[in-house]
Design an enzyme around this catalytic site. Structure first.
Site: not given
Length: 267
Positions: A44, A158
Site C-alpha cells: 500500500s 490494498d
C-alpha cells in the site's frame, strides 16, 4: 567487515495511508548512516515510497516533490467512478507514471517487491516483474474508496488487507535480516466515544493493527513510528497539510535515529 560475511538487509515498508510518509524519514536516516539495503518490499503506502526508493536510490527528491505539490493531491481523489469504488484512480495512474518515469521492475537499483491483494482469491500477490506503477496502484487501492485494478490476470486491492508489513517475501528471496516498518501504532486507540462512522473506522484499524502484528513476527527489528497525533482526527480537507506532512516525515526520522545502534548490529 568481510564482504562474504556481510548480512543482506531487507526493508519491509508497511501500509497505512498518510502514515506512509514516515517511511521517507526512516529511509533518509538509513541513507545518511550508510546502512545498506539489499532488498525492499512495500504494501500500500509502503509500495509507493518503496518503489521510488528502489528506482532512484534516494527519497529526498520525493520529499521535495510532495511538499512542493501538496495542493495537487486532494484533487486526485475527485475522480469519481460509477463502479467498484468512489475514485476511478485514473489521475493517480498518471501521477505514479510521472514520478516513477514509467519504470519497469527490471530498472530498479534495488530488488523490489510490491504486495497487493487479489480481490477474487483474497490472497496476497507479489510483483517483481513488469511495469511498477500498475502494481503500486493496485497495492494502494483501498476497497470501496478506489476502483480495483486489473493487472496481470488479477483484480487488485490494498496490499494491507493481506500483508500490511511484507516481511516474509524478503526472507524468501534471500534477506538475512529484515527491518520492518509498522505504521499502525497502539496510541491511535485513545478515543472512547464513537459515532457510527467512527466505529466503522476503528474496526478497520483494529483489524489492520492486529494483522500487522502478525506480519512482523519474523522481522529482526521492528520500527514503530508513532504518527497517531497526525492522523487520529484528520479531516479530508487538511489531509495533505504541509506542516502535517513535515511532522510525519520527521517522526519517521526520529524513530530510525532512536534505533540506529540496533540497526547497525544487524550488519
Amino acid at each position: 567487515m568481510n564482504e562474504k560475511h556481510k548480512q543482506k538487509i531487507g526493508l519491509a515498508l508497511g501500509s497505512g495511508g498518510l502514515r506512509g510518509l514516515a517511511h521517507i524519514g526512516v529511509i533518509k536516516v538509513l541513507l545518511e548512516n550508510k546502512i545498506p539495503i539489499d532488498f525492499i518490499s512495500g504494501s500500500s503506502a509502503g509500495s509507493l515510497v518503496g518503489s521510488y526508493f528502489s528506482v532512484f536510490g534516494e527519497v529526498d527528491s520525493l520529499e521535495k516533490y510532495i511538499l512542493k505539490n501538496s495542493s495537487e493531491f486532494l484533487p486526485m481523489l475527485f475522480d469519481f467512478s460509477l463502479s467498484g469504488g468512489f475514485v476511478s484512480g485514473k489521475k493517480i495512474d498518471l501521477f505514479l507514471e510521472k514520478i516513477l518515469n514509467g519504470s519497469d521492475f527490471s530498472q530498479t537499483k534495488i530488488p523490489f517487491y510490491v504486495i497487493a491483494t487479489d480481490l477474487i482469491s483474497g490472497e496476497p500477490v507479489y510483483y517483481s516483474t513488469g511495469r511498477i506503477s500498475p502494481a503500486v496502484r493496485g497495492s494502494m487501492s483501498v476497497p470501496l474508496v478506489f476502483k480495483p485494478v486489473s493487472y496481470q490476470d488479477k483484480l487488485l486491492v490494498d496490499g494491507g488487507l493481506s500483508e500490511p508489513v511484507p516481511v516474509e517475501i524478503l526472507k524468501k528471496i534471500g534477506a538475512d535480516k529484515v527491518i520492518a516498518i509498522n505504521l499502525y501504532h497502539k496510541n491511535e486507540f485513545d478515543k472512547k466515544e464513537f459515532t457510527i462512522s467512527n466505529v466503522a473506522l476503528r474496526t478497520t484499524i483494529i483489524a489492520l493493527h492486529n494483522l500487522a502484528k502478525t506480519s512482523v513476527r519474523n522481522a529482526d527489528l521492528v520500527l514503530n513510528p508513532d504518527v497517531s497525533i497526525c492522523v487520529r482526527d484528520i479531516k479530508l480537507t487538511n489531509y495533505f497539510n504541509i506542516e502535517n506532512i513535515k511532522k510525519i516525515i520527521a517522526i519517521g526520522e526520529e524513530e530510525a535515529r532512536s534505533h540506529l545502534s540496533e540497526i547497525k548490529k544487524l550488519l
